[in-house]
Design a protein around this motif. Sequence first.
Motif, PDB file in Angstrom:
ATOM      1  N   ALA A 138     -13.291  -5.558  23.889  1.00  0.00           N
ATOM      2  CA  ALA A 138     -12.522  -6.415  24.788  1.00  0.00           C
ATOM      3  C   ALA A 138     -11.041  -6.467  24.431  1.00  0.00           C
ATOM      4  N   ALA A 139     -10.625  -5.691  23.439  1.00  0.00           N
ATOM      5  CA  ALA A 139      -9.214  -5.654  23.023  1.00  0.00           C
ATOM      6  C   ALA A 139      -8.894  -4.255  22.517  1.00  0.00           C
ATOM      7  N   GLY A 177      -3.414   1.719  31.794  1.00  0.00           N
ATOM      8  CA  GLY A 177      -3.455   3.021  32.441  1.00  0.00           C
ATOM      9  C   GLY A 177      -3.232   4.204  31.526  1.00  0.00           C
ATOM     10  N   GLU A 178      -3.420   4.026  30.223  1.00  0.00           N
ATOM     11  CA  GLU A 178      -3.128   5.109  29.281  1.00  0.00           C
ATOM     12  C   GLU A 178      -4.210   6.192  29.264  1.00  0.00           C
ATOM     13  N   LEU A 179      -5.428   5.837  29.648  1.00  0.00           N
ATOM     14  CA  LEU A 179      -6.547   6.760  29.508  1.00  0.00           C
ATOM     15  C   LEU A 179      -7.074   7.232  30.857  1.00  0.00           C
ATOM     16  N   THR A 180      -7.784   8.365  30.825  1.00  0.00           N
ATOM     17  CA  THR A 180      -8.438   8.866  32.037  1.00  0.00           C
ATOM     18  C   THR A 180      -9.948   8.936  31.881  1.00  0.00           C
ATOM     19  N   GLY A 181     -10.462   8.599  30.708  1.00  0.00           N
ATOM     20  CA  GLY A 181     -11.899   8.611  30.493  1.00  0.00           C
ATOM     21  C   GLY A 181     -12.325   7.486  29.564  1.00  0.00           C
ATOM     22  N   TYR A 182     -13.473   6.849  29.876  1.00  0.00           N
ATOM     23  CA  TYR A 182     -13.992   5.736  29.084  1.00  0.00           C
ATOM     24  C   TYR A 182     -15.498   5.914  28.984  1.00  0.00           C
ATOM     25  N   ARG A 224      -8.499  -1.956  32.656  1.00  0.00           N
ATOM     26  CA  ARG A 224      -7.074  -2.075  32.326  1.00  0.00           C
ATOM     27  C   ARG A 224      -6.527  -0.784  31.738  1.00  0.00           C
ATOM     28  N   VAL A 225      -7.280  -0.157  30.836  1.00  0.00           N
ATOM     29  CA  VAL A 225      -6.744   1.001  30.116  1.00  0.00           C
ATOM     30  C   VAL A 225      -6.894   2.299  30.903  1.00  0.00           C
ATOM     31  N   LEU A 226      -7.644   2.263  32.019  1.00  0.00           N
ATOM     32  CA  LEU A 226      -7.849   3.477  32.795  1.00  0.00           C
ATOM     33  C   LEU A 226      -6.757   3.680  33.844  1.00  0.00           C
ATOM     34  N   GLY A 275     -17.261  -6.306  38.978  1.00  0.00           N
ATOM     35  CA  GLY A 275     -15.951  -6.054  38.391  1.00  0.00           C
ATOM     36  C   GLY A 275     -14.985  -5.370  39.339  1.00  0.00           C
ATOM     37  N   GLY A 276     -15.420  -5.151  40.583  1.00  0.00           N
ATOM     38  CA  GLY A 276     -14.529  -4.567  41.579  1.00  0.00           C
ATOM     39  C   GLY A 276     -14.721  -3.086  41.805  1.00  0.00           C
TER      40      GLY A 276
END
Length: 268
Positions: free
Chosen positions: A85-86, A92-97, A118-120, A173-174
């Motif tokens: 969660a942190a 937007g730094e990443l393209t894969g999670y 958030r990070v995608l 989550g949208g």
Amino acid sequence: MSTTNLIEILDRFDAQPEAARLRERSYELLGPTTAAVDVGCGTGLAVAELRRRGVPTIGVDVDAEVVAVAAARYPDAEFRVADAAALPFADGELTGYRAEKVYHAVADPAAALAEARRVLAPGGRIVLLGQDWEAILVDAADMALTRAVVQARLSTVRHPHSARRYRNLLLDGGFHDVSVEVHTSVLTGDLVLPVLVGLAESARATAAVTPEQADAWIAEQRHRAENDRLFFALPVVVAAVRQSEAERGGGHLRPIKPEVPSTHHTIR
């Protein structure tokens, strides 16, 4: 169970053909990405495998001890200690999670998913994998006792049903049009015996069964292992979505379509 013993058991499971096939499927669903994170990376196997596929991947885990093991095993890869969660990445730094066997243990699955979003970057992909703790199937003479043993394990897991809730979690989550697969692993060798013993010990510790019942159940499973009569089945849910470039403004996600709707593998 000590971290050393846990790592040993996980290593043995990770080496099984079914586990390897499931990881490969998750990599296919993740697709080609320019910067990925493996959340709950453990000892780093998925990070190393993704990097060998040409996917720049950073591993993160909340457990500093296993992160140290990962860094020692794969010194050319990058690992960080961080909570789901942190995450230590910019918006937007990443393209894969990718997150495997994580959401049942986090404090708040919705918060972890919000952090993933958030990070995608637009076009980024999410793949979630996890087992359903209540759907464990074990063969035994006393099925009522076996149900009590399995149910007792649920009380020690923060979110034992998180995997069956992946789709609704993503929708809430949208995200949109989530693709879901269920892969069932069947284990019949003594590899799974420590897991079965652990289930019984958890049931004993929570007083769900008596010490005598736990001892008898463990003895039966040991006897089954010695005579090639163990049976353990575990469904693993895999959910995947990706953010469409055409929906940058809305941030909606579209699914990575599975090659097959459901895959079932058996380990003998």
